[in-house]
Design an enzyme around this catalytic site. Structure first.
Site, PDB file in Angstrom:
ATOM      1  N   CYS A 251       8.413   7.911  15.725  1.00 42.39           N
ATOM      2  CA  CYS A 251       7.780   9.082  16.368  1.00 42.39           C
ATOM      3  C   CYS A 251       8.693   9.598  17.483  1.00 42.39           C
ATOM      4  O   CYS A 251       8.291   9.708  18.646  1.00 42.39           O
ATOM      5  CB  CYS A 251       6.404   8.729  16.911  1.00 42.39           C
ATOM      6  N   ALA A 253      10.572  12.544  18.143  1.00 41.93           N
ATOM      7  CA  ALA A 253      10.762  13.893  18.706  1.00 41.93           C
ATOM      8  C   ALA A 253      10.089  14.005  20.077  1.00 41.93           C
ATOM      9  O   ALA A 253       9.040  13.397  20.305  1.00 41.93           O
ATOM     10  CB  ALA A 253      10.192  14.936  17.744  1.00 41.93           C
ATOM     11  N   PRO A 254      10.715  14.763  20.989  1.00 43.41           N
ATOM     12  CA  PRO A 254      11.908  15.618  20.871  1.00 43.41           C
ATOM     13  C   PRO A 254      13.244  14.901  21.065  1.00 43.41           C
ATOM     14  O   PRO A 254      14.280  15.541  21.137  1.00 43.41           O
ATOM     15  CB  PRO A 254      11.694  16.647  21.978  1.00 43.41           C
ATOM     16  N   GLY A 255      13.217  13.577  21.203  1.00 51.90           N
ATOM     17  CA  GLY A 255      14.466  12.831  21.212  1.00 51.90           C
ATOM     18  C   GLY A 255      14.946  12.338  22.555  1.00 51.90           C
ATOM     19  O   GLY A 255      16.026  11.750  22.638  1.00 51.90           O
ATOM     20  N   ASP A 320       6.638   5.053  20.314  1.00 51.47           N
ATOM     21  CA  ASP A 320       6.031   6.002  21.257  1.00 51.47           C
ATOM     22  C   ASP A 320       4.966   6.740  20.456  1.00 51.47           C
ATOM     23  O   ASP A 320       5.217   7.787  19.879  1.00 51.47           O
ATOM     24  CB  ASP A 320       7.111   6.942  21.792  1.00 51.47           C
ATOM     25  N   CYS A 373       1.734   8.379  26.269  1.00 53.03           N
ATOM     26  CA  CYS A 373       1.593   9.162  27.499  1.00 53.03           C
ATOM     27  C   CYS A 373       0.111   9.456  27.723  1.00 53.03           C
ATOM     28  O   CYS A 373      -0.272  10.554  28.100  1.00 53.03           O
ATOM     29  CB  CYS A 373       2.434  10.433  27.464  1.00 53.03           C
TER      30      CYS A 373
END
Length: 436
Positions: A251, A253-255, A320, A373
């Site tokens: 998972c 992105a955005p890197g 993540d 998050c």
């Protein structure tokens, strides 16, 4: 296009459940003068930030609620109310410009309604809001389900969490240790006249005194530095990377974390970064290219390991996981508008499925770092507790950081005004291959 109309159209897409603000706003920004883009952005994000409060005020001012088909008028009204109560725009200009936008909606009745409601808000709004302050939704500008959840889970901190969620987030940088130490980059910022200080927990983190255009940062184009919140930066050191390791960023992105892991350990044998949507990997590749890094990018469902895993075990995995994002509301205030209470159990189920699917790809002796998050334990410590209970070969490890609050499992970072975002980490080690 009038910036008020542009902001309202972006917000209408959010209210209709068709898009996030990050996806709906760029197309509207393209339609306004360059000099008005800052105002458009403020109107959109500011209205979203205070939407729960403004929505209840609007309900007091309206005779009946809007129909679903009139989300554009509703959004324009909210933009008007935001200007009256949260900006320095003179009331006559806020009302006149907002009402003037109604012509573009092709709803003849909207102009009179907006004019009447906004003028009444100008006269009576402060008094109405004062009378509504006992309602925690009004007081905290959080949807009721979330306000109740935060109060239940964090009885001592919930009001501070809400205040942090409503504050403007600081701009935090991550120094690329392949190029400079943090102290060396702080010196470069000082030479450029940019106020900055070291972050408390991340060894690579710098918080700017004021946000700025990244193009003005020394060496940004050359990959010396990136923008990333301090909480997200902790993963690189918590994973205990070493040369020769094969690493999976699930998972991804955005890197940001993918790049940080590669910056932190130049000797990794292989970095595999996967994400569900191929278009999101475009941003990952752009970040890798700017930083002159490389990773194997795969668009897939991480749970379907048969479709992407080559059978070679990983020594480190960063998961993540998709989550409610309740820890980053200050950066994405439209979460207040889009997230619902019944999303949380579904997300917790998905998080458990990801852990179950990825665990067999981890080498015995390898470590998996679980991150979200979110500030809701349902997605965090409870997910880890359930996984450990059904996975005999997994053990939890202590996290080498003082950041956040120790939980029954892992550590919870709560959003702090002027500091890091809300985040959660738990670290697991695989002590046996078999699962019960």
């Amino acid at each position: 296009m009038n910036p008020r109309l542009a902001a309202a159209r972006a917000l209408a897409a959010v209210l209709s459940g068709k898009a996030s603000l990050n996806s709906s706003l760029p197309a509207q920004l393209d339609k306004v003068d360059e000099r008005d883009r800052g105002l458009t952005q403020d109107l959109a994000f500011g209205t979203a930030r205070w939407q729960p409060r403004l929505d209840l005020l609007a309900a007091q001012l309206l005779q009946k609620p809007f129909k679903a088909a009139d989300a554009d008028v509703q959004a324009l009204l909210l933009v008007g109310l935001y200007q009256l109560f949260y900006t320095r725009i003179p009331a006559h200009a806020a009302i006149g410009e907002t009402v003037g936008c109604a012509d573009k909606l092709k709803k003849p009745w909207a102009k009179g309604l907006l004019n009447a409601v906004l003028r009444r808000a100008q006269r009576e709004g402060e008094e109405l809001l004062a009378g509504m302050e006992r309602d925690p939704v009004v007081r905290t500008a959080h949807p009721r389900w979330l306000q109740k959840a935060l109060k239940a889970f964090w009885p001592e901190q919930w009001e501070a969490i809400c205040a942090a969620n409503n504050a403007h987030p600081p701009m935090i940088l991550r120094v690329n240790r392949r190029h400079h130490s943090r102290d060396a980059y702080l010196a470069l910022l000082a030479e450029a006249g940019i106020g900055a200080s070291a972050c408390q927990y991340s060894r690579d983190g710098i918080v700017l005194a004021e946000a700025c255009d990244v193009r003005g940062l020394p060496g940004f184009a050359e990959g010396w530095v990136s923008v990333q919140d301090e909480a997200a930066q902790l993963s690189a050191d918590l994973l205990e990377l070493a040369p020769g390791q094969r690493v999976l960023d699930a998972c991804c992105a955005p890197g940001g974390k993918t790049c940080h892991l590669l910056e932190a350990e130049a000797g990794l044998a292989n970095m595999v970064a996967i994400d569900l949507e191929a278009k999101r990997l475009t941003r990952v590749r752009e970040n890798l290219d700017r930083l002159q890094l490389d990773a194997e990018l795969i668009a897939c469902d991480a749970r379907d390991t048969a479709s992407w895993w080559d059978g070679k075990p990983f020594q480190r995995i960063l998961l993540d996981a998709p989550c409610s994002a309740t820890g980053v509301i200050r950066r994405h205030p439209d979460i207040k508008m889009t997230r619902q209470a019944d999303d949380i159990p579904a997300l917790a189920t998905l998080q458990g499925e990801l852990l179950d699917a990825l665990w067999p790809t981890l080498e015995v002796g390898g470590m998996l770092l679980y991150a979200t998050c979110s500030t809701l334990p349902t997605e965090n410590t409870e997910v880890i507790k359930a996984f450990l209970a059904r996975t005999p070969g997994a053990r939890e490890l202590d996290l080498a950081t003082e950041a956040g609050l120790r939980q029954p499992h892992g550590r919870q970072l709560l959003a702090q005004e002027g500091g890091h975002d809300g985040f959660y980490y738990a670290k697991l080690i695989k002590i046996a291959a078999s699962r019960g």
